[in-house]
Design an enzyme around this catalytic site. Sequence first.
Site, PDB file in Angstrom:
ATOM      1  N   SER A   5       3.098  -1.133  -0.117  1.00  0.00           N
ATOM      2  CA  SER A   5       2.496  -0.107   0.725  1.00  0.00           C
ATOM      3  C   SER A   5       3.322   1.168   0.665  1.00  0.00           C
ATOM      4  O   SER A   5       4.538   1.131   0.451  1.00  0.00           O
ATOM      5  CB  SER A   5       2.431  -0.581   2.178  1.00  0.00           C
ATOM      6  OG  SER A   5       3.729  -0.558   2.767  1.00  0.00           O
ATOM      7  N   ASP A   6       2.658   2.309   0.858  1.00  0.00           N
ATOM      8  CA  ASP A   6       3.426   3.517   1.114  1.00  0.00           C
ATOM      9  C   ASP A   6       4.169   3.304   2.432  1.00  0.00           C
ATOM     10  O   ASP A   6       3.788   2.465   3.254  1.00  0.00           O
ATOM     11  CB  ASP A   6       2.511   4.742   1.178  1.00  0.00           C
ATOM     12  CG  ASP A   6       3.238   6.033   0.817  1.00  0.00           C
ATOM     13  OD1 ASP A   6       4.487   6.051   0.882  1.00  0.00           O
ATOM     14  OD2 ASP A   6       2.573   7.016   0.461  1.00  0.00           O
ATOM     15  N   CYS A   7       5.223   4.063   2.620  1.00  0.00           N
ATOM     16  CA  CYS A   7       6.159   3.730   3.698  1.00  0.00           C
ATOM     17  C   CYS A   7       5.546   3.870   5.086  1.00  0.00           C
ATOM     18  O   CYS A   7       5.071   4.947   5.452  1.00  0.00           O
ATOM     19  CB  CYS A   7       7.420   4.563   3.565  1.00  0.00           C
ATOM     20  SG  CYS A   7       8.327   4.129   2.062  1.00  0.00           S
TER      21      CYS A   7
END
Length: 769
Positions: A295-297
């Site tokens: 996932s993106d952060c």
Amino acid sequence: MGEASKSHLSDLLLALCFVCFLCCDGVSGQGPIFACDVASNRSLAGFGFCNVSWGTKQRVKDLVKRLTLQEKVGFLVNKATAVPRLGIPSYEWWSEALHGVSYVGPGTRFSTLVPGATSFPQVILTAASFNATLFKAIGKVVSTEARAMHNVGLAGLTYWSPNVNIFRDPRWGRGQETPGEDPVLASKYATGYVRGLQEADDPDKLKVAACCKHYTAYDVDNWKGIERYTFNAKVTKQDLDDTFQPPFKSCVIDGNVASVMCSYNQVNGVPTCADKDLLAGTVRGDWKLNGYIVSDCDSVNELYSRQHYTKTPEDAAAITILAGLDLNCGTFLSDHTLAAVQGGKLREKDVDKAIANNFAVLMRLGFFDGDPRKLPYGDLGSKDVCTAANQELAREAARQGIVLLKNSEGSLPLDTKSISSLAVIGPNANATFTMIGNYEGTPCKYTTPLQGLAANVKTVYAPGCANVGCAGNDLQLDSAKAAAAAADATVLVVGADQSIERESFDRVDLLLPGQQTSLITEVAEVAKGPVILVIMSGGPFDISFAKTSDDISSILWVGYPGEAGGAAIADIIFGHCNPSGRLPVTWYPQSFADSVPMTDMRMRPDPSTDYPGRTYRFYTGDAVYEFGDGLSYTDYTHHLVKAPKMVSIPLEEGHSCYSQRCNSVDLAGNACDGLAFDVHLRVQNSGGMAGSHTVFLFSSPPAVHNAPRKHLLGFEKVYLGPKAAGDVVFKVDVCKDLSVVDELGNRKLALGSHVLHAGSLKHSLSLKI
């Protein structure tokens, strides 16, 4: 001291450095330094996952079965926890290498041992080189420097790069990170850079692990208060499949990338990190990803806390893992997955599946093989970072990407014999940090534009503005005008920096910042000699005033040209190198920004509402400069040597299109097998200066299914001496290259006349059944 003693001391220092690094990271003293370091701990030899003679799948299975559920959950996040009882240290997954090893992300840092790494041009400028060989060469250098830093304890092995999103809107703050607006260019860049990063001598291993991001239809960060964290990208199936998905598909299928990162935004109401069709269905199912999905952060947290997509955090943990997410950048999954399993929302075997994908990548990287200095690439160290060859490649990459947009009456190149003084003016004229863009690392060194130009002739410097914002009270016109009036030639270096365009910050217009236009115009009016305007930026600007001004002789776009940018700019201006870069994006007029919302994701025009469409493939309005524009100090001509005029599509007996008129046919059955042809071109350098030239092959398909006006089939970069000629051959895969995507997202072959373009050359080709 003898060489052997020096080598021993060096090895000792590196070992001490690595131990110190891990101590500071909270690992040493509490657990192992290296996973499966059997040489230091013989008790680990009994663990199957430490047995290097076993296959990856077998080793992963052995490891997963030895872990408790609580331990497993610790491997779902970027800061993976240590398991001392199994000889496994903590591992930080998050490192970045967009255009060089970066200090963004906790997995990598610089120190006195390795104070900097080679900082290549920002991706948008490298893409402008249209040189697939260069894309891979840069990746190879970056991975070598990354491995070297890993060996001395300063970097990880997993890099969340490249960014392969389509630069759909010119206002996007992160467009600078991408290869531009064309799916073919973005796909070729993605494949080349990923292979450069990952390819190892053993095809089953990885040098470092790349990650293609941000999947998918992500290109709004923060525009007029609309943020990426909650933005719902409404995308047609047609636009998704023929514009946004191709770079990711190429990453996985052609580049064999080890990871794909899902984005913050929703696509048609579903968060990408919770979309089972996009993740498990497409990336892992259709494209056969051999790696992990991250996932993106904090995007898992965002879909719960800000998008309110789930009622509970446990639901968010469950839905993302079940959708195909393997790793969470952040702590959300480590905080809530255990409760999700205990609450029956998720099964332990779902967690097993996710961490198995993560472990498999670490196995391929050699993480579970003991001391990395005793493994392949183990001899790399600080001596292999910032080498002379690496730094020269950074300069060459900038030279190849710089685009000459205007050159009235052959004003460039400047002749050092006839130029005794040069005025160097503008807020970016002495830029350092600006040149390396974002997702940067500490560079080996800087060569500013002023330094590069001053190495050739005597210069007088006047900034003109205190910074690129160039507010009215910061304008320093008098000194700038005086310098230009007295000098034999003037170079104005203007444009943007990260205060104008960056992550989480999109532009609202396409005009040069502040009073830059006034600075340029007033200086050009009084200049004694030719005026060269240099635009340093990631995104495009409406510089129509400069394009049409008789006072401005030449215009260069130099992107964010990296650590050696100033030297490369001087190489072009003084003719040490013939410019060969081409624009990877359309430069729109300000009227586009005035009338088209950035949040309108439609690629295709809509005449009923005066919507002009986007990118050169569909845009119907006027452009300041077009995709592929770029001049040279010499002229090139193209001659068609050989290409077919007709291609027959074999269909199965009884196909309906034999008895009724069809505008297109499905790509089904065996119709595509071996269906290809070659286009042979002869390219002539008709001028007196050697140079590189990008040969584009475009196609304009029949007007069916709202097909693109034209689209890129391929490109080749050729070097030709004065008056020399060379042959270029394009292999055209009919079903891949000449197909179009219909309104339902299905690829079809459009029957009828396809027009091939190469320079001013056009060739009509008929597809028939």
